[in-house]
Design a protein around this motif. Structure first.
Motif, short mmCIF file in Angstrom:
data_model
loop_
_atom_site.label_atom_id
_atom_site.label_comp_id
_atom_site.label_asym_id
_atom_site.label_seq_id
_atom_site.Cartn_x
_atom_site.Cartn_y
_atom_site.Cartn_z
N GLU A 17 43.59 31.78 37.60
CA GLU A 17 43.26 30.71 36.68
C GLU A 17 44.51 29.64 36.55
O GLU A 17 45.61 30.03 36.39
CB GLU A 17 43.17 31.31 35.54
CG GLU A 17 42.66 30.33 34.21
CD GLU A 17 42.12 30.93 32.86
OE1 GLU A 17 41.15 31.65 32.94
OE2 GLU A 17 42.89 30.66 31.75
N ASN A 18 44.32 28.50 36.62
CA ASN A 18 45.33 27.61 36.96
C ASN A 18 46.35 27.68 37.93
O ASN A 18 47.76 27.63 37.63
CB ASN A 18 46.12 27.55 35.09
CG ASN A 18 45.34 27.03 34.00
OD1 ASN A 18 44.42 26.15 34.20
ND2 ASN A 18 45.40 27.58 32.98
N ASN A 19 45.86 28.20 39.04
CA ASN A 19 46.43 28.34 40.35
C ASN A 19 47.64 29.43 40.01
O ASN A 19 48.62 29.47 40.91
CB ASN A 19 47.48 27.06 40.48
CG ASN A 19 46.41 25.93 41.03
OD1 ASN A 19 45.46 26.03 41.62
ND2 ASN A 19 46.82 24.76 40.21
N VAL A 20 47.42 30.47 39.04
CA VAL A 20 48.19 31.74 39.11
C VAL A 20 47.55 33.01 38.95
O VAL A 20 46.22 32.78 38.44
CB VAL A 20 49.46 31.68 38.05
CG1 VAL A 20 50.32 30.49 38.48
CG2 VAL A 20 48.69 31.57 36.51
N PRO A 21 47.90 34.07 39.36
CA PRO A 21 47.03 35.47 39.02
C PRO A 21 46.77 35.42 37.73
O PRO A 21 47.63 35.37 36.85
CB PRO A 21 48.00 36.20 39.61
CG PRO A 21 48.78 35.66 40.61
CD PRO A 21 48.95 34.16 40.01
N GLY A 78 43.75 37.93 35.61
CA GLY A 78 42.38 38.77 35.63
C GLY A 78 42.81 39.94 36.51
O GLY A 78 43.97 40.51 36.38
N ARG A 79 42.01 40.34 37.16
CA ARG A 79 42.04 41.55 38.03
C ARG A 79 42.31 41.15 39.23
O ARG A 79 41.81 40.38 40.28
CB ARG A 79 40.68 42.52 38.11
CG ARG A 79 40.90 43.54 38.84
CD ARG A 79 40.24 44.90 38.05
NE ARG A 79 40.32 45.92 38.81
CZ ARG A 79 41.55 46.48 38.83
NH1 ARG A 79 42.42 46.50 37.86
NH2 ARG A 79 41.69 47.77 39.49
N GLY A 80 43.23 41.79 39.92
CA GLY A 80 43.67 41.55 41.54
C GLY A 80 44.70 42.52 42.05
O GLY A 80 45.01 43.57 41.32
N THR A 81 45.10 42.44 43.24
CA THR A 81 46.13 43.42 44.03
C THR A 81 46.97 42.53 44.72
O THR A 81 46.98 41.47 45.26
CB THR A 81 45.20 44.07 45.11
OG1 THR A 81 43.92 44.64 44.61
CG2 THR A 81 45.79 44.95 45.81
N ILE A 82 48.42 43.04 44.70
CA ILE A 82 49.41 42.56 45.51
C ILE A 82 49.72 43.49 46.53
O ILE A 82 49.84 44.82 46.04
CB ILE A 82 50.72 42.28 44.47
CG1 ILE A 82 50.54 41.23 43.27
CG2 ILE A 82 52.01 41.88 45.15
CD1 ILE A 82 51.70 41.10 42.38
N LYS A 123 38.21 33.72 42.89
CA LYS A 123 38.97 34.87 43.77
C LYS A 123 39.70 34.07 44.78
O LYS A 123 39.35 33.25 45.55
CB LYS A 123 38.18 35.75 44.39
CG LYS A 123 37.27 36.56 43.43
CD LYS A 123 38.03 37.77 43.13
CE LYS A 123 37.02 38.81 42.53
NZ LYS A 123 37.87 39.92 41.62
N GLU A 124 41.14 34.12 44.67
CA GLU A 124 41.87 33.27 45.68
C GLU A 124 43.10 34.31 46.13
O GLU A 124 43.26 35.40 45.57
CB GLU A 124 42.47 31.99 45.20
CG GLU A 124 41.33 31.10 44.97
CD GLU A 124 42.07 29.86 44.44
OE1 GLU A 124 43.05 29.37 44.80
OE2 GLU A 124 41.22 29.14 43.48
N THR A 125 44.17 33.86 46.93
CA THR A 125 45.18 34.45 47.29
C THR A 125 46.42 33.57 46.73
O THR A 125 46.53 32.38 46.41
CB THR A 125 45.47 34.66 48.82
OG1 THR A 125 45.62 33.27 49.26
CG2 THR A 125 44.36 35.47 49.24
N TYR A 126 47.52 34.34 46.50
CA TYR A 126 48.96 33.81 45.97
C TYR A 126 49.86 34.48 46.56
O TYR A 126 49.94 35.79 46.58
CB TYR A 126 48.85 33.73 44.46
CG TYR A 126 49.99 33.14 43.71
CD1 TYR A 126 50.05 31.97 43.32
CD2 TYR A 126 51.00 34.20 43.15
CE1 TYR A 126 50.95 31.53 42.61
CE2 TYR A 126 52.03 33.57 42.83
CZ TYR A 126 52.14 32.45 42.25
OH TYR A 126 53.23 31.96 41.79
N ASP A 127 51.04 33.66 47.04
CA ASP A 127 52.15 34.24 47.63
C ASP A 127 53.24 34.27 46.46
O ASP A 127 53.58 33.21 46.13
CB ASP A 127 52.81 33.34 48.61
CG ASP A 127 51.62 33.27 49.94
OD1 ASP A 127 50.78 34.44 50.17
OD2 ASP A 127 51.40 32.36 50.65
#
Length: 171
Positions: free
Chosen positions: A28-32, A34-38, A12-16
């Protein structure tokens, strides 16, 4: 001795995103992935499945004006079964392809009309049935959103008018 952990582990991380959206979820591999929210600054948000940074699978997209889509995504676009709710009360439930209403679906209008049938490129197209709140019904061919081709108009008392329509007008 080898490493205990793979570098492509799901965490679980953040991505801009370049459009200002901030993702929180599985990576995974530094990109969203799986499951997440933007969430965007304007209040819009997407919750759902991601594959290699793109919306893919089941998801809910809610715009800041109150409209929302709940359904399947493929490569960032509505694709498969989904339901779209407009702020004016119009609702579409049905199939999507490449971001457009396409295939079988139902459209519910705020004034009480209901259309059930085929769609193509976001318009009624193919065989379909429109029912009005007063009980009148049209069953037949549609093209680019209008009655077009053979059809029958049945009034609320059961009287039938069969014929051919051209761009929404009986010939």
């Amino acid at each position: 001795m080898g490493s205990c952990c793979s570098s492509n582990k799901v965490v679980k991380e953040t991505y801009d995103y370049p459009d200002g959206g901030v993702y929180v979820g599985d990576m995974e591999n530094n990109v969203p992935h799986g499951r997440g929210t933007i969430k965007w600054d304007n209040g819009s948000l997407f919750e759902g499945q991601f594959v290699e940074g793109q919306k893919n699978g089941r998801g809910l997209f809610r715009w800041n004006d109150g409209q929302y889509y709940d359904g399947n995504f493929k490569d960032e676009k509505f694709d498969g079964y989904g339901e779209y709710f407009w702020t004016d009360g119009k609702i579409y439930k049905g199939n999507w392809m490449d971001g457009e209403m396409s295939g079988q679906g139902e459209m519910f209008y705020p004034d009480g009309r209901v259309y059930q049938g085929s769609f193509k490129a976001d318009k009624k197209d193919g065989d379909g049935e429109m029912t009005w709140p007063n009980g009148n019904k049209y069953i037949g061919a549609w093209k680019k959103g209008k009655q077009h081709g053979k059809g029958v108009l049945i009034d609320r008392t059961g009287n039938k008018t069969e014929g051919t329509w051209n761009k929404g007008k009986k010939q």
